[in-house]
Design an enzyme around this catalytic site. Structure first.
Site, mmCIF file in Angstrom:
data_model
loop_
_atom_site.group_PDB
_atom_site.id
_atom_site.type_symbol
_atom_site.label_atom_id
_atom_site.label_comp_id
_atom_site.label_asym_id
_atom_site.label_seq_id
_atom_site.Cartn_x
_atom_site.Cartn_y
_atom_site.Cartn_z
ATOM 1 N N CYS A 195 17.935 60.599 60.085
ATOM 2 C CA CYS A 195 18.336 61.990 60.055
ATOM 3 C C CYS A 195 18.510 62.430 61.506
ATOM 4 C CB CYS A 195 17.226 62.797 59.388
ATOM 5 S SG CYS A 195 17.324 64.540 59.790
ATOM 6 N N LYS B 164 -3.755 36.225 29.718
ATOM 7 C CA LYS B 164 -3.085 35.855 30.979
ATOM 8 C C LYS B 164 -3.530 36.751 32.135
ATOM 9 C CE LYS B 164 0.283 32.800 29.780
ATOM 10 N NZ LYS B 164 1.685 33.135 29.952
ATOM 11 N N CYS C 255 20.960 64.517 55.439
ATOM 12 C CA CYS C 255 19.525 64.315 55.250
ATOM 13 C C CYS C 255 19.081 65.084 54.000
ATOM 14 C CB CYS C 255 18.772 64.830 56.481
ATOM 15 S SG CYS C 255 16.984 64.927 56.233
ATOM 16 N N CYS D 29 14.073 69.024 61.456
ATOM 17 C CA CYS D 29 13.834 68.460 60.127
ATOM 18 C C CYS D 29 12.356 68.536 59.762
ATOM 19 C CB CYS D 29 14.301 67.007 60.102
ATOM 20 S SG CYS D 29 14.041 66.232 58.516
ATOM 21 N N CYS E 58 16.784 68.176 55.387
ATOM 22 C CA CYS E 58 17.264 69.297 56.196
ATOM 23 C C CYS E 58 18.785 69.409 56.236
ATOM 24 C CB CYS E 58 16.713 69.193 57.613
ATOM 25 S SG CYS E 58 17.486 67.886 58.565
ATOM 26 N N LYS F 155 -7.446 28.598 31.144
ATOM 27 C CA LYS F 155 -6.099 28.188 30.723
ATOM 28 C C LYS F 155 -5.422 27.507 31.912
ATOM 29 C CE LYS F 155 -1.967 29.527 28.330
ATOM 30 N NZ LYS F 155 -1.265 28.485 29.059
ATOM 31 N N ASP G 35 -2.816 25.585 34.169
ATOM 32 C CA ASP G 35 -1.365 25.650 34.265
ATOM 33 C C ASP G 35 -0.859 24.216 34.266
ATOM 34 O OD1 ASP G 35 1.066 26.789 34.376
ATOM 35 O OD2 ASP G 35 0.972 27.349 36.485
ATOM 36 N N TYR H 216 -7.530 17.336 30.660
ATOM 37 C CA TYR H 216 -8.661 18.111 30.130
ATOM 38 C C TYR H 216 -8.415 18.402 28.660
ATOM 39 C CZ TYR H 216 -10.244 18.746 34.886
ATOM 40 O OH TYR H 216 -10.710 18.513 36.153
ATOM 41 N N GLU I 24 -12.241 29.430 27.368
ATOM 42 C CA GLU I 24 -11.944 28.308 28.270
ATOM 43 C C GLU I 24 -10.906 28.733 29.300
ATOM 44 O OE1 GLU I 24 -10.846 24.782 25.873
ATOM 45 O OE2 GLU I 24 -11.759 25.892 24.224
HETATM 46 O O1 I6G Z 1 -1.806 25.257 25.186
HETATM 47 C C1 I6G Z 1 -3.111 25.410 25.128
HETATM 48 C C2 I6G Z 1 -3.861 25.367 26.267
HETATM 49 C C3 I6G Z 1 -5.222 25.511 26.222
HETATM 50 C C4 I6G Z 1 -3.731 25.597 23.877
HETATM 51 C C5 I6G Z 1 -5.128 25.766 23.829
HETATM 52 C C6 I6G Z 1 -5.861 25.710 25.032
HETATM 53 O O2 I6G Z 1 -7.160 25.861 24.941
HETATM 54 C C7 I6G Z 1 -7.919 25.839 26.138
HETATM 55 N N1 I6G Z 1 -5.708 25.962 22.648
HETATM 56 C C8 I6G Z 1 -4.969 25.990 21.536
HETATM 57 C C9 I6G Z 1 -5.659 26.215 20.265
HETATM 58 C C10 I6G Z 1 -3.583 25.818 21.580
HETATM 59 N N2 I6G Z 1 -2.972 25.623 22.748
HETATM 60 C C11 I6G Z 1 -2.751 25.885 20.358
#
Ligand code: I6G
Length: 679
Positions: free
Chosen positions: A431, A317, A413, A437, A416, A116, A118, A226, A114
């Site tokens: 220089c 990451k 330098c 040089c 030289c 991740k 932010d 989500y 999936e």
């Molecule tokens: O912090 C998290 C973000 C996204 C997650 C996570 C995740 O899955 C897309 N999945 C787990 C199992 C955990 N933290 C512990």
């Protein structure tokens, strides 16, 4: 390292991490990149692993995330909200998979992959289908109750219903709250308009929005939720995989990440990662990596946890945009034009997808601004194609028992040994070796043979490098001794009899030149074509120029204080004088320049406007000044003439209105040629 040094370092790291935790979790104003934080954290963890008896009781490595704020009610998670381990490259990913597969012998493992996001992890608690509680992750054990704010998130079901499935009596869903990029931009623009503080990134904007005591403010923020997992479900949903359980959630109206894959091998996971990394800039939301999970829930149970992190999942990451490393040395490189540039030699570090071990520090001023010293821990930034740079020095990580010497500009330098000069007000040191040089040789040669200098066709762009490599050219005067090495010249690739002859002929022909072209050819800093011509006109011969003091140089039209010093220094350097003598001895010669007996435009005021195509405005100004005219920025009744290039605007109009003489570029060039301006 002895125990005291380890302890000092641990305390320094704990203090730094605590400070940045506060900025990030409490103030929603991070002061460093996430990747820098990760690395401080990893440094501390690594020390703790190496010296377990010295682990400090207040270490942040035993906690997850930040401390809950006092603003909201706190609650203990029934099922702790754990964090994920990280991997940063293919090797670590494959190690993660190997460990899993070793623990599950003879079993086929599929990976759920999936995005991740932010964002901010939260837990949603539904009783008989109704959202009764929303809680932040907090420190993983205890979080803040932010139900009212979470209820304002538009894509989140407040009441569960599904056609084909009975609604569970208890359902705890975990997921991320985030702010899509477009909403974030809009919010920050609105904040600016209101004169309020902007958010550093979408994650902080989301966190800040959820921490509002007034739900109406949260409601006005473009947040989305989500889902990524189910912590509890009664009665049990009976599903046996991660991917199926996520799919199951969608029938109740939960959003899950659009990109979501089931991979049969870790190689396929790597492939997905590579693809997503390319798509990343075009996604509507910020992501900082991917989450890889063993798909089978039974297998997840078998694997269990290793010190509060699931063994069955990890975050992969994206390459850090900032990385921490150590400065091992600072060298000074001499560029082709003599500029001295400090280069930090670093302990190699992966940043932005490449390994960085050298990074420019630009100039001595920058070194002192950053206060970077050998032995320092620094942050190196690199995003996309941007050249890596040192942006931060972690002064707080300096060791008391170590020397960190102030970096000074070398006086000589490094190539030289000529004196290094840095005129006042200049950022760059140079220089003073000039033609002598070795680092500046190729550029000096190319300049010397260029069209407006000694004009030796073919030598600069085609042969200079080969000639240098064959040690046939040490300095520009060797050009006039190349005929003594005909055999060696013929050995150069693609250099036939004819090319050699053409080159030697061109060299011979170049011997007759003008004093102005010769002065220009020397490549003295600050001496372009016009200045060279002024010097030739003023001093009339090379001997007089060589002997000129700074005061008389300054009196030359077009020569300012700094250029006068550069010229003076050039002719003071013994090795430059040797090169000049050799050139003259080899037969380079010129006729005495015709002295400017009068200044035909003396006292006149001229204006240059619009775009000139054949020469720069500076050059045109210099021509006029050499003839005694003053060049002004505005047209008045006192203006003698306006030189109008392309797209001339109001100045031209004004000149026409006042009946002042206007000249186009072509006419101007003809006039200048008549007065002997232009090489
Ligand atoms: O912090 C998290 C973000 C996204 C997650 C996570 C995740 O899955 C897309 N999945 C787990 C199992 C955990 N933290 C512990």
């Amino acid at each position: 390292m002895d125990n005291t040094a380890v302890l000092t370092q641990m305390r320094q790291l704990i203090q730094l991490i605590a400070q940045h935790n506060h900025a990030y979790y409490v103030m929603d104003q991070p002061q460093i990149e996430d990747s820098e934080y990760d690395q401080l954290f990893h440094q501390l963890k690594a020390l703790e692993q190496q010296y377990p008896t010295l682990v400090q009781s207040d270490t942040p490595t035993l906690k997850v995330g930040g401390k809950a704020l006092a603003k909201f009610e706190n609650i203990t998670h029934t099922v702790p909200m754990l964090s994920l381990g990280n991997v940063f490259n293919q090797e670590d990913l494959y190690t993660f998979a190997r460990r899993i597969e070793e623990r599950l012998p003879q079993q086929k493992v599929q990976y759920d992959v999936e995005l991740k996001f932010d964002g901010l992890a939260i837990s949603l608690w539904y009783e008989n289908g109704e959202l009764v509680r929303a809680v932040t992750r907090g420190d993983g054990e205890t979080g803040e109750v932010i139900t009212q704010n979470v209820k304002t998130i538009r894509n989140l079901p407040k009441v569960l219903s599904a056609q084909a499935t009975a609604v569970p009596t208890l359902l705890e869903v975990r997921g991320e709250v985030l702010m899509p990029k477009a909403g974030f931009e809009k919010l920050n623009a609105a904040q600016v308009e209101k004169g309020e503080k902007t958010f550093a990134n979408p994650r902080n904007a989301a966190a800040g929005s959820l921490r509002q005591l007034d739900p109406a403010i949260a409601a006005s923020r473009p947040l989305a939720f989500y889902a990524y997992g189910i912590a509890q479900c009664e009665p049990a949903h009976g599903l046996n995989s991660m991917s199926a359980s996520l799919q199951w959630l969608t029938q109740f109206g939960f959003a899950i990440g659009e990109q979501h894959y089931l991979c049969d091998s870790i190689e396929e996971v790597q492939q997905r990662y590579d693809e997503i990394q390319v798509q990343r800039p075009d996604l509507s939301v910020e992501i900082d990596g991917m989450v890889i999970k063993v798909d089978d829930l039974k297998q997840q149970q078998q694997l269990g946890f290793l010190s509060r992190e699931p063994r069955w999942a990890t975050a992969y990451k994206f390459p850090a945009v900032a990385a921490l490393t150590k400065v091992e040395q600072i060298d000074w490189q001499v560029g082709r034009t003599g500029t001295l540039t400090p280069v930090a030699r670093l302990a190699p570090v992966a940043v932005g997808g490449v390994t960085v071990s050298n990074v420019t520090l630009h100039n001595i001023g920058e070194i002192h601004r950053l206060d970077v010293r050998v032995g320092d821990t620094v942050s190196v930034y690199r995003s996309g194609d941007v050249i890596p740079k040192v942006e931060k020095v972690w002064g707080a990580l300096r060791q008391a028992d170590q020397q960190y010497e102030l970096v000074m500009l070398p006086t000589e330098c490094p190539v030289c040994a000529s004196p290094v000069v840095m005129p006042e007000g200049e950022a760059l040191a140079r220089c003073s070796g000039g033609l002598y040089c070795a680092a500046q040789r190729i550029e000096a040669i190319r300049h010397f043979v260029s069209r407006k200098a000694l004009d030796i066709e073919g030598l600069g762009d085609r042969w200079a490098e080969s000639l240098l490599n064959l040690a046939l050219l040490d300095n520009v005067s060797d050009i006039y001794h190349l005929h003594e090495h005909r055999e060696k010249l013929l050995g150069i690739e693609k250099m036939g009899e004819k090319s050699v002859q053409n080159l030697l002929d061109a060299i011979e022909n170049s011997k007759k030149t003008t004093l102005a072209a010769f002065i220009y050819a020397l490549g003295i800093r600050g001496v372009g074509e016009t200045t060279a011509r002024m010097l030739a006109n003023t001093f009339q011969n090379l001997e007089a120029l060589k002997a000129a003091d700074i005061e008389s140089l300054k009196k030359t039209p077009d020569v300012g204080d700094i250029t006068a010093e550069w010229i003076f220094d050039f002719f003071k350097a013994e090795h430059n004088l040797e090169v000049l003598d050799r050139l003259v001895a080899a037969g380079v010669h010129w006729d005495a320049p015709i002295a400017p007996t009068r200044q035909p435009l003396n006292g006149e005021s001229w204006v240059i406007t619009g775009t000139l195509s054949q020469l720069s405005r500076d050059e045109a100004t210099q021509y006029l000044q050499a003839l005694g005219a003053r060049v002004s920025g505005s047209v008045s009744s006192k203006t003698k003439c306006v030189v109008a290039g392309e797209k001339a605007g109001s100045k031209l109009e004004k000149a026409e209105k006042l009946g002042i003489r206007v000249m186009d570029e072509a006419a101007f060039l003809v006039l200048m040629a008549e007065y002997g301006q232009g090489i």
